[in-house]
Each structure stands twice: as C-alpha cells, then as structure tokens.
Design a protein around this motif. Sequence first.
Motif, PDB file in Angstrom:
ATOM      1  N   HIS A  96      38.049  40.093  43.010  1.00  0.00           N
ATOM      2  CA  HIS A  96      39.035  40.898  42.270  1.00  0.00           C
ATOM      3  C   HIS A  96      39.339  40.251  40.929  1.00  0.00           C
ATOM      4  O   HIS A  96      39.090  39.064  40.728  1.00  0.00           O
ATOM      5  N   HIS A  98      42.575  39.992  37.761  1.00  0.00           N
ATOM      6  CA  HIS A  98      44.040  39.905  37.755  1.00  0.00           C
ATOM      7  C   HIS A  98      44.668  40.683  36.604  1.00  0.00           C
ATOM      8  O   HIS A  98      45.839  41.003  36.664  1.00  0.00           O
ATOM      9  N   HIS A 152      37.221  36.693  40.842  1.00  0.00           N
ATOM     10  CA  HIS A 152      37.008  35.658  41.862  1.00  0.00           C
ATOM     11  C   HIS A 152      37.323  36.208  43.255  1.00  0.00           C
ATOM     12  O   HIS A 152      37.962  37.240  43.419  1.00  0.00           O
ATOM     13  N   ARG A 178      44.519  46.564  38.409  1.00  0.00           N
ATOM     14  CA  ARG A 178      43.535  45.593  38.895  1.00  0.00           C
ATOM     15  C   ARG A 178      42.452  46.315  39.688  1.00  0.00           C
ATOM     16  O   ARG A 178      42.686  47.388  40.241  1.00  0.00           O
TER      17      ARG A 178
HETATM   18 FE   LIG Z   1      43.147  36.143  42.769  1.00  0.00          FE
END
Ligand SMILES: [Fe+2]
Length: 202
Positions: A96, A98, A152, A178
Amino acid sequence: MNASDISAARTAAVAATIDRIREIEREQGVTRPALQAIMDELLVLAEQEQLFPSAEFAPPPAGEKGNRRYLLQEDADNRFALYMNALNPGNETKPHDHTTWAVVVAVEGQELNRVYRRIDDGTAEGRASLVKDREIMVEKGRGIALMPEDIHSIHTTGNQPTRHLHMYGLALEVLDDRVGYNLEAGTVERYNKAFMVPSIRL
Ligand SMILES: [Fe+2]
C-alpha cells in the motif's frame, strides 16, 4: 518511576521530538534526506524504552490478528501524527501507499518491510504490476522512511510482539486517497480507511 511519572515523561519527550520534526520539515520540506533526519529523531525517542511499557502498549490478545494502534500525539490540523503500533507475530499487510510521508522505528520486535516499484503505466483500470525493490527489517536501531508515493507491505516475522513508533505527515484516519495492491491478482484498489481509526487515543 510510577505510571503517572512515566506518562508525563513520555508526553514531554514526544512533544519535544515532534517539535524538532516539525522544524526539519519546515526547513527542508519532504525529501529523503529530511525523512532521514526525522528518522534519527524518532530513533532517539524509541531508545527510551522505559517510556513505552509493554503493559501499556499491549498487542491484541495472543493469536489475534490485526494491530492495536495507540495515538501518542497529533496536531490540531491532523498533521504530525505519532502512533505506537503493537502487533503480534504472524501479521502482514498487502502492499500500500500512504499519500503522506511515513517513518517507522522499533521500540521492540521485528517487522519486515518490503518496498515495491510499480512497473505498469497505470492505464489499465484497476490493474497494477509491482516488483519488489528491497527489504528492510525494522528492529531496534533500524527504521524505514517512506515518501508519500512509496509502496510497502509489512510482515511481522519475529517471535515477539512489536511495539513500533509510526509517524505520518498527516494522520492515517484522514487519508482518503490511498491504494492497496493485490500482488497475486495484479489488481489495485482503495485501501480501507475504516481500518485506520486508532484503537486508543492517549
Ligand atoms: Fe504502511
């Protein structure tokens, strides 16, 4: 120190650390060197293990998935949010982003971070291809810094629960753009905002 002394000492140490972090960002902006300087500040805070007792920052009951996320401090405009994240071994997230900068350091426990690079051109709706770029083990004395667009996944691989300080340029629970990736299926989707409400606000 008794519990209320620890709490007062922690509040003061967190506030002083975030004052310096705010200053770093104001002077340098959001760059990799600035995030390294921010990480250095958080590593010093994380060394003060006595401020973050495991009894107070407990993970979920043994065997339970998911995390407990304790909000330590956040500005009134949701900027500069610092959490203590407590996880049992055996947890992982999908890859994902941020959409804000992020720095993670360890008080205790290990969390393997995989950092990915997106290699498709983003033109196929809902599709994405990632390749793994590098791995970083977040553990005592070693953290990770991520730019807003970095991708990450985390994997708690050790045999003890983690107590990790997670600092974000903007509080997780207000981020609404996100994305998360399904590596096997090669797909991309919104990353669930509902997960992001902290378990406990100190
Ligand atoms: Fe994260």
